[in-house]
Design an enzyme around this catalytic site. Structure first.
Site, PDB file in Angstrom:
ATOM      1  N   PHE A 148       4.429   4.848  -2.873  1.00 16.19           N
ATOM      2  CA  PHE A 148       4.340   4.836  -1.408  1.00 16.19           C
ATOM      3  C   PHE A 148       5.676   5.374  -0.869  1.00 16.19           C
ATOM      4  O   PHE A 148       5.674   5.981   0.273  1.00 16.19           O
ATOM      5  CB  PHE A 148       4.056   3.346  -1.046  1.00 16.19           C
ATOM      6  CG  PHE A 148       5.108   2.533  -1.024  1.00 16.19           C
ATOM      7  CD1 PHE A 148       6.348   2.565   0.221  1.00 16.19           C
ATOM      8  CD2 PHE A 148       5.677   1.588  -1.694  1.00 16.19           C
ATOM      9  CE1 PHE A 148       7.087   1.776   0.322  1.00 16.19           C
ATOM     10  CE2 PHE A 148       6.648   0.583  -1.937  1.00 16.19           C
ATOM     11  CZ  PHE A 148       7.513   0.899  -0.956  1.00 16.19           C
ATOM     12  N   LYS A 149       6.616   5.145  -1.688  1.00 16.74           N
ATOM     13  CA  LYS A 149       7.867   5.725  -1.402  1.00 16.74           C
ATOM     14  C   LYS A 149       7.952   7.255  -1.025  1.00 16.74           C
ATOM     15  O   LYS A 149       8.915   7.882  -0.439  1.00 16.74           O
ATOM     16  CB  LYS A 149       8.948   5.367  -2.188  1.00 16.74           C
ATOM     17  CG  LYS A 149       9.305   3.872  -2.296  1.00 16.74           C
ATOM     18  CD  LYS A 149      10.232   3.552  -3.180  1.00 16.74           C
ATOM     19  CE  LYS A 149      10.753   2.047  -3.118  1.00 16.74           C
ATOM     20  NZ  LYS A 149       9.831   1.329  -3.809  1.00 16.74           N
ATOM     21  N   ASP A 150       7.019   8.122  -1.595  1.00 15.44           N
ATOM     22  CA  ASP A 150       6.869   9.461  -1.349  1.00 15.44           C
ATOM     23  C   ASP A 150       6.743   9.794   0.003  1.00 15.44           C
ATOM     24  O   ASP A 150       7.529  10.850   0.484  1.00 15.44           O
ATOM     25  CB  ASP A 150       5.730  10.027  -1.988  1.00 15.44           C
ATOM     26  CG  ASP A 150       5.752  10.154  -3.557  1.00 15.44           C
ATOM     27  OD1 ASP A 150       7.017  10.404  -4.076  1.00 15.44           O
ATOM     28  OD2 ASP A 150       4.618  10.023  -3.992  1.00 15.44           O
TER      29      ASP A 150
ATOM     30  N   ALA B 235      10.346   9.286   1.773  1.00 19.08           N
ATOM     31  CA  ALA B 235      11.308  10.178   1.279  1.00 19.08           C
ATOM     32  C   ALA B 235      11.357  11.738   1.637  1.00 19.08           C
ATOM     33  O   ALA B 235      12.133  12.135   1.839  1.00 19.08           O
ATOM     34  CB  ALA B 235      11.444  10.184  -0.377  1.00 19.08           C
TER      35      ALA B 235
END
Ligand SMILES: *Cc1c(COP(=O)(O)O)cnc(C)c1O
Length: 442
Positions: free
Chosen positions: A106-108, A111
């Protein structure tokens, strides 16, 4: 929009400064001075919109005053090149799959958004120095940040990771990229990596010589865009008539994801109740039960992206509710799980419902399953990573091989490059100063 510090001892700042600096001068976290509220008619219309359109509306509400509309639309569209589907698991339980991005985490979302926004500000400003992004990782954050920032001009990324303590797949995701991404293999633990980054941010000399910033969820541009997919999930549930009484469960470590959900709720998103799911690192659960917050050193678990003993975004949650413990504990409940409970959840759900959870999502699923939802309520948990990212762990639990998605396999073909460093700050500082020319990259 102006942003103030949760510590209230630093002047408020504009978005550009907030994104470039990450942390306020008084070491507080930045908060927007107001949270925009969307009209009910806008919320109702979401079900007819695409993810990019939905994210565009939310992004405009927060960032519209600070960046040209066309530029903002381009950032949003370039970030959200994948879906976050809501998938039925069993009964009234649904999984919000956040792992369809480039590194399957999910950090995509945060970021990539932060990288594009920062890139946009640097270009406009024409700063004569590069911005250096430092990120300590136990695996997932490093890969999402490195891939999000890959190839953005005038930004360099240093990923600090503990030698021998990240999975081979994860290591490939940030050591094979090259260009503006440098992987630093630290002879120590994740806590040592984080300590180096923290020491760098407060080191006067280093900060005079170079512009340093963080891409962890302390950065507003990293955590706030995570509210996009809460709205997108609502739109999907609304299409099938399941959105009215929704309980949302968030597997949590540093609580950036949950905080983004609370922001969405403040903006008017109808969520009936939130659940924070923890592994054995359960300081937030304790706080919800007792009103007392006691940070502790982290404990290693099989849901290692949630091994956090002092969640950085706790300060934001307290600030949002003006320290009102009653209000916080009415809206949010907490559940916690041991490694054994996580493993048995993965096994049960796989064999009974044919859905393969990762160890983080398993905490989310189990918390909802145990929370006695009423028949008219919908339970939605955030599935924060693809199970193949934790291949060895998951295979052992279900006693079966699992396939690695092509996207992940592609990373494993590249050549690994990293620089080995010790865990002492002086050595790291010397490397930063001498090892790299700080003039603008031509
Ligand atoms: C980062 C991460 C989490 C924790 O998210 P926070 O925003 O830090 O609470 C949970 N699961 C996975 C897979 C992660 O990578």
């Amino acid at each position: 929009m102006k942003y103030y510090s949760t510590n209230k001892q630093a002047p408020s700042a504009g978005l550009e400064e907030v994104v470039i600096k990450s942390l306020a001068g008084d070491k507080g976290l930045y908060m927007p001075e107001r949270i925009p509220v969307l009209e009910k008619s806008v919320i109702r219309s979401l079900k007819d919109k695409s993810f990019q359109e939905i994210a565009g509306i939310v992004a405009q509400a927060f960032f519209g005053g600070d960046i040209e509309p066309d530029a903002l639309t381009a950032i949003v569209n370039d970030t959200l090149t994948f879906e976050t589907p809501v998938v039925h698991v069993n009964d009234n339980l649904y999984s919000l799959e956040l792992f369809h991005g480039p590194t399957l985490a999910f950090k995509d979302v945060g970021a990539r958004f932060m990288a594009r926004l920062l890139g946009c500000f640097i270009k406009k400003r024409g700063v004569d120095k590069v911005v250096n992004v430092l990120v300590a990782t136990s695996g997932d954050t490093g890969s999402a940040v490195a891939n999000g920032f890959l190839g953005i001009p005038d930004i360099r990324v240093f990923v600090l990771y503990p030698k021998g303590k990240v999975s081979p797949i994860q290591e490939c995701q940030f050591t094979t990229l090259g260009q503006n991404i440098t992987a630093l293999e630290i002879d120590g633990t994740f806590d040592d990596c984080q300590a180096l980054v923290k020491a760098a941010f407060v080191d006067k000399e280093l900060n005079q010589r170079m512009q340093l910033t963080s891409a962890n969820s302390i950065n507003v541009a990293r955590f706030l865009p995570q509210s996009f997919y809460y709205f997108n999930a609502y739109a999907q549930l609304d299409r099938i008539g399941k959105a009215d009484e929704c309980v949302v469960c968030v597997p949590s470590g540093n609580f950036g994801n949950l905080t983004a959900g609370l922001f969405a709720h403040r903006m008017g998103l109808p969520v009936k109740h939130f659940i924070a799911a923890n592994n054995r690192n359960d300081v937030f659960c304790d706080y919800l039960n007792t009103g007392i917050y006691t940070p502790r050193p982290s404990i290693a678990t099989i849901a290692n992206a949630m091994d956090v003993g002092n969640p950085s975004n706790f300060a934001r949650i307290l600030d949002m509710f003006r320290d009102d413990y009653q209000a916080i504990s009415q809206l949010i409940s907490g559940y916690r799980y041991t490694d054994e409970e996580i493993a048995s959840t993965i096994r049960e759900v796989y064999y009974a419902h044919h859905y393969l959870l990762d160890p983080h999502g398993a905490c989310g699923y189990q918390a909802l399953a145990k929370s006695h939802l009423k028949p008219n309520e919908t339970g939605l948990f955030l599935e924060t990573a693809h199970p193949a990212k934790f291949k060895e762990t998951v295979e052992k639990i279900i006693n079966k091989d699992i396939e690695i998605p092509a996207k992940l396999q592609a990373f494993m073909k590249g050549e690994k490059h990293s620089i080995a460093l010790g865990k002492d700050f002086e050595g790291f500082k010397e490397f930063m100063i001498q090892g790299f020319d700080n003039s603008k990259i031509q």
